[in-house]
Write a protein that holds these residues in place. Structure first.
Motif, mmCIF file in Angstrom:
data_model
loop_
_atom_site.group_PDB
_atom_site.id
_atom_site.type_symbol
_atom_site.label_atom_id
_atom_site.label_comp_id
_atom_site.label_asym_id
_atom_site.label_seq_id
_atom_site.Cartn_x
_atom_site.Cartn_y
_atom_site.Cartn_z
ATOM 1 N N GLU A 1 0.839 -1.201 0.000
ATOM 2 C CA GLU A 1 0.000 0.000 0.000
ATOM 3 C C GLU A 1 0.871 1.246 0.000
ATOM 4 N N LYS A 2 0.226 2.368 -0.331
ATOM 5 C CA LYS A 2 0.939 3.653 -0.256
ATOM 6 C C LYS A 2 1.258 3.976 1.198
ATOM 7 N N GLY A 3 2.199 4.891 1.377
ATOM 8 C CA GLY A 3 2.515 5.359 2.730
ATOM 9 C C GLY A 3 3.700 4.616 3.303
ATOM 10 N N GLY A 4 3.823 4.682 4.589
ATOM 11 C CA GLY A 4 4.936 4.031 5.261
ATOM 12 C C GLY A 4 6.210 4.850 5.192
ATOM 13 N N PRO A 5 7.378 4.270 5.300
ATOM 14 C CA PRO A 5 7.579 2.814 5.332
ATOM 15 C C PRO A 5 7.051 2.175 6.615
ATOM 16 N N SER A 6 6.309 1.073 6.418
ATOM 17 C CA SER A 6 5.799 0.332 7.561
ATOM 18 C C SER A 6 5.488 -1.101 7.140
ATOM 19 N N VAL A 7 5.434 -1.988 8.119
ATOM 20 C CA VAL A 7 4.996 -3.366 7.895
ATOM 21 C C VAL A 7 3.940 -3.668 8.948
ATOM 22 N N THR A 8 2.757 -4.035 8.480
ATOM 23 C CA THR A 8 1.627 -4.311 9.368
ATOM 24 C C THR A 8 1.306 -5.795 9.333
ATOM 25 N N LEU A 9 1.079 -6.367 10.506
ATOM 26 C CA LEU A 9 0.704 -7.780 10.603
ATOM 27 C C LEU A 9 -0.732 -7.884 11.086
ATOM 28 N N CYS A 10 -1.555 -8.613 10.317
ATOM 29 C CA CYS A 10 -2.940 -8.839 10.725
ATOM 30 C C CYS A 10 -3.108 -10.296 11.146
ATOM 31 N N ARG A 11 -3.648 -10.461 12.355
ATOM 32 C CA ARG A 11 -3.796 -11.820 12.882
ATOM 33 C C ARG A 11 -5.102 -11.904 13.654
ATOM 34 N N ASP A 12 -5.942 -12.841 13.291
ATOM 35 C CA ASP A 12 -7.231 -13.024 13.959
ATOM 36 C C ASP A 12 -8.020 -11.720 13.990
ATOM 37 N N GLY A 13 -7.983 -10.992 12.868
ATOM 38 C CA GLY A 13 -8.775 -9.782 12.756
ATOM 39 C C GLY A 13 -8.165 -8.544 13.393
ATOM 40 N N VAL A 14 -7.013 -8.678 14.031
ATOM 41 C CA VAL A 14 -6.352 -7.526 14.663
ATOM 42 C C VAL A 14 -5.085 -7.177 13.892
ATOM 43 N N CYS A 15 -4.962 -5.904 13.471
ATOM 44 C CA CYS A 15 -3.783 -5.473 12.712
ATOM 45 C C CYS A 15 -2.924 -4.530 13.559
ATOM 46 N N GLY A 16 -1.612 -4.709 13.506
ATOM 47 C CA GLY A 16 -0.697 -3.835 14.242
ATOM 48 C C GLY A 16 0.679 -3.896 13.616
ATOM 49 N N PRO A 17 1.566 -2.996 14.017
ATOM 50 C CA PRO A 17 2.900 -2.980 13.419
ATOM 51 C C PRO A 17 3.660 -4.284 13.695
ATOM 52 N N MET A 18 4.319 -4.798 12.680
ATOM 53 C CA MET A 18 5.154 -5.983 12.857
ATOM 54 C C MET A 18 6.471 -5.548 13.482
ATOM 55 N N ALA A 19 6.855 -6.180 14.597
ATOM 56 C CA ALA A 19 8.115 -5.805 15.261
ATOM 57 C C ALA A 19 9.275 -5.986 14.289
ATOM 58 N N LYS A 20 10.247 -5.089 14.380
ATOM 59 C CA LYS A 20 11.358 -5.100 13.439
ATOM 60 C C LYS A 20 12.472 -6.045 13.889
ATOM 61 N N ALA A 21 12.516 -6.327 15.180
ATOM 62 C CA ALA A 21 13.675 -7.011 15.765
ATOM 63 C C ALA A 21 13.910 -8.378 15.171
ATOM 64 N N GLY A 22 15.181 -8.761 15.104
ATOM 65 C CA GLY A 22 15.552 -10.113 14.716
ATOM 66 C C GLY A 22 15.625 -10.998 15.945
ATOM 67 N N TYR A 23 16.169 -12.155 15.747
ATOM 68 C CA TYR A 23 16.187 -13.180 16.779
ATOM 69 C C TYR A 23 17.596 -13.335 17.316
#
Lengths: 337, 337
Positions: free
Chosen positions: B308-330
């Motif tokens: 989508e336009k905008g950002g830069p951002s990464v959004t995660l949608c799970r079970d109907g709830v959308c929020g920013p995907m954490a950037k951190a690695g493991y």
């Protein structure tokens, strides 16, 4: 080293981002870099690794010297093929006891060496190390198609030459270790030797003159000492090399410091290494022209011997006595005894 | 490691000597290698470093696995440009507690991975290390001029995809660490997860299909976890990515082992890394054809979201709830708690 410090290093190391053009399609910052060699040229690729305590000591090399020399040792390999250096990939593993500021100094040295030889940093990796700093540099260059100068190019009847002066790096290291052990400072009269060890030069221009001359046979750069490099040429070419010790070029400072230290300067020239000069063979008919061209560029070009049939062997003649040149290299950190 | 053992390693590592041809003018054994890219192609160059205890543990990776994976991680970077891999330079620093036999096994793994992807070892360096083994691999490949796939190629309206299955490598590592801590052996029912961690594959074929399709936008390989790679694409392209958690592909074994271990398998998929699958964006019009072509080659190609336009951002949608995907690695070796 904390995660924040790693981010800082990554920012610092990507200072050449966005410098595409001149054959470079994708520079640093993607999964890989993308480039084309110039028309009529092939790609030259080499890689050298350096480990703390094995290849350098913090007491004898500033962080910027470490970075500088790691790049030079690779550019020198490109010079030894008769090529020019274009790009570098820098892989560094940083242990906790190195600060972000020291890592920046390493990269200052890396970028300084790259700038001096027209090389762009196009990639690499920055990782954590458990204890010792490791630096691995890949340099990519180019050379006219089918014309790279090889170790195997020596032919009987050719002459053996070296560029520049030998033994200065080993003399400088001996001096640095002696003054460290004595808790003293290096006397300014020996600064030339320290520079030979900490800030060597790569002989790209000499390599290009050799390639252009059409008179070059074999070529090698002197990273492990003249003896080791000449043996590689003798073995790869299947010839015998005969070298006159009196012709091996050394700086006056190297001889003077050796006399003061009670050492034989020829040992440093033959077995010290890290001089990054070129050693090779040339047709006698082209030697004089090459020597003149080198002199015009301020490069010393010295004939030190000849190529004979037989072998593979390397013979050293000194004071009228000829015998096999020892093949062994030098153990850098065992010498200041 | 003794000098004799180093000589052995050097002999072992130069087993590809004399394999010139097919664009390679000078292979291993000279100061540098010399090659030409194929007509119409550019050179792709990348470099990854691995350090003992930081990137691998001897308890979880056999020497041959270490060598294999070090090569794969670089070939994966070439895949992420849409290229093919051709040559490798291998730089290894060996501490005293590694035997020559173990080093040979590392090189067995290196050559096995190279053989599987048509890559030739053309150079490198073998040096001593004070304590931890370090392995730095440079892979050189090629890609059609001007067509390399970049992180910055995502455009609003495109779809987000991934190849293969995610989280398997992190699940395998979790399993290996748990069984090590318990002094047990890995149950054979989980051997698929162990293979994901120890013997990953690089997605050269998927990258080539994407490049050929003309429908590809951005492309990245999943070395640090899907979240990290998608954030890189979002930032390089200046777009917003929206991902449906339910579509993130995972092996049944990953889900089953996560359930047994009381873990959320999606964490492994998003933040585990080392799956070496491809993540990227495609034009909707080309997605179906690509999925069919991939299926014909046995490659899973899954749409997991949209650009989508905008950002830069990464959004995660799970079970109907959308929020920013954490950037951190493991942090690989902090997970088996």
């Amino acid at each position: 080293m904390a995660h924040d410090e790693f981010s800082l290093i990554r920012q610092w190391t990507s200072r050449s981002a966005g410098q595409e053009g001149n054959g470079l399609s994708v520079g640093i910052g993607d999964d890989a870099a993308v480039f084309s060699p110039s028309p009529g040229m092939e790609v030259v690729a080499c890689c050298d690794a350096m480990a703390e305590t094995v290849h350098f000591l913090r007491e004898t090399m500033k962080p910027s010297d470490i970075g500088y020399k790691a790049v030079i040792s690779n550019i020198s390999d490109v010079a030894a093929m008769g090529g020019i250096a274009r790009f570098a990939l820098v892989s560094i593993a940083v242990p906790p006891h190195w600060t972000a500021a020291e890592c920046r100094e390493i990269y200052d040295g890396i970028y300084e060496a790259c700038a001096a030889y027209g090389v762009r940093v196009i990639g690499g990796d920055t990782v954590a190390a458990p204890d010792a700093l490791h630096l691995s540099v890949t340099v990519l260059g180019e050379v006219e198609k089918g014309r790279a100068l090889r170790r195997s190019g020596a032919r009987p009847g050719q002459l053996v030459f070296v560029t520049g002066h030998l033994g200065g790096s080993a003399a400088g290291l001996h001096l640095l270790l002696q003054t460290r052990d004595a808790g003293a400072r290096v006397p300014s009269e020996w600064s030339e030797l320290v520079a030979c060890h900490q800030r060597p030069a790569a002989q790209i221009e000499a390599g290009r003159l050799l390639l252009a001359s059409g008179a070059a046979g074999a070529l090698n750069d002197i990273s492990d000492g003249l003896a080791s490099e000449l043996w590689e040429i003798a073995e790869a070419s299947g010839v015998s090399l005969v070298v006159d010790a009196a012709q091996v070029p050394m700086h006056e400072a190297t001889r003077a410091y050796a006399a003061q230290a009670g050492r034989d300067p020829l040992d440093w020239a033959l077995y010290g290494g890290e001089d990054y000069q070129l050693a090779g063979t040339v047709d006698p008919a082209g030697a004089e022209t090459l020597a003149r061209q080198c002199a015009q560029s301020g490069i010393s070009f010295r004939i030190i011997g000849r190529v004979e049939k037989g072998g593979p062997s390397v013979t050293l003649c000194r004071d009228g006595v000829c015998g096999p040149m020892a093949k062994a290299g030098y153990n850098h950190f065992a010498q200041a005894d």
